[in-house]
Design an enzyme around this catalytic site. Sequence first.
Site, PDB file in Angstrom:
ATOM      1  N   ASP A   4      -5.752  -0.071  -0.277  1.00 32.48           N
ATOM      2  CA  ASP A   4      -5.876  -0.132   1.173  1.00 32.48           C
ATOM      3  C   ASP A   4      -7.160  -0.885   1.499  1.00 32.48           C
ATOM      4  O   ASP A   4      -7.804  -1.435   0.627  1.00 32.48           O
ATOM      5  CB  ASP A   4      -5.869   1.275   1.779  1.00 32.48           C
ATOM      6  CG  ASP A   4      -6.999   2.111   1.244  1.00 32.48           C
ATOM      7  OD1 ASP A   4      -7.982   1.537   0.734  1.00 32.48           O
ATOM      8  OD2 ASP A   4      -6.919   3.343   1.327  1.00 32.48           O
TER       9      ASP A   4
ATOM     10  N   LYS B  81       0.838  -1.199   0.000  1.00 29.41           N
ATOM     11  CA  LYS B  81       0.000   0.000   0.000  1.00 29.41           C
ATOM     12  C   LYS B  81       0.871   1.247   0.000  1.00 29.41           C
ATOM     13  O   LYS B  81       0.690   2.150  -0.812  1.00 29.41           O
ATOM     14  CB  LYS B  81      -0.938  -0.025   1.209  1.00 29.41           C
ATOM     15  CG  LYS B  81      -1.896   1.126   1.255  1.00 29.41           C
ATOM     16  CD  LYS B  81      -1.560   2.073   2.374  1.00 29.41           C
ATOM     17  CE  LYS B  81      -2.537   3.236   2.395  1.00 29.41           C
ATOM     18  NZ  LYS B  81      -2.256   4.155   3.494  1.00 29.41           N
TER      19      LYS B  81
END
Length: 218
Positions: free
Chosen positions: A144, A126
């Site tokens: 995410d 991420k």
Amino acid sequence: MRDEQIHEAIAILNEAVKAWVSPAVTIVATQGHDPFKVLVSCILSLRTRDQTTAEASSRLFALADTPQKMAHLTVAEIEQAIYPVGFYRVKAEQIHAISQSLCDLYQGAVPEDLETLLTFKGVGRKTANLVVTLGFGKPGICVDIHVHRICNRWGYVKTNTPEQTEFALRKKLPDQYWIIINDLLVTFGQNQCTPVSPRCSTCPLYQLCDRVGVSKSR
DNA sequence: AAAACGGGGGC
DNA sequence: GCCCCAGTTTT
């Protein structure tokens, strides 16, 4: 949701997010696009609210806004500046260690490629993808928990982990949406398609969404 | 008073 | 796969 409906969904989302003030990626709004700042802010943001992250970033960057300066701070100084973000002790150590590595191995510059970024402790997929997209403006898919949850609720992907979602989106999602998908879905996820009790009754995407795994909604 | 929260590392 | 990391907000 069928594959070809993604264009319609993104168009609706683009309209919907205008109703919400808070930008999805507060990092860029408050700290700019500098890759080092994006990297550090992203680490600070893990399990931490936007505003807390932004305030901690501002305090920290006032002390040190480059890898060189950051490497000269002590871990205790970094800890003090970033408190009260979640997991502040680990994050302070990671930020310090990464800054030293950048100075020692990469001439004080943040690497531009995903694989190198992933070698740093504290940088996962991420964070690395966020640096690539926001810091360097290159294509990447930053997944995410919001992106993961929403794409699965839609029924657009069927995956178990954010990493699997990233790879699925990389195959299915048209290139022009790669950079904006995180921004759109985080904003949407915070305000409408929430983790618990999503607001389905007022959702502009109701007809497109399969609502996979949604039991309670409002 | 609980649950929930914008990941990632170590094992 | 499982557990740990922490402080704040929401229910």
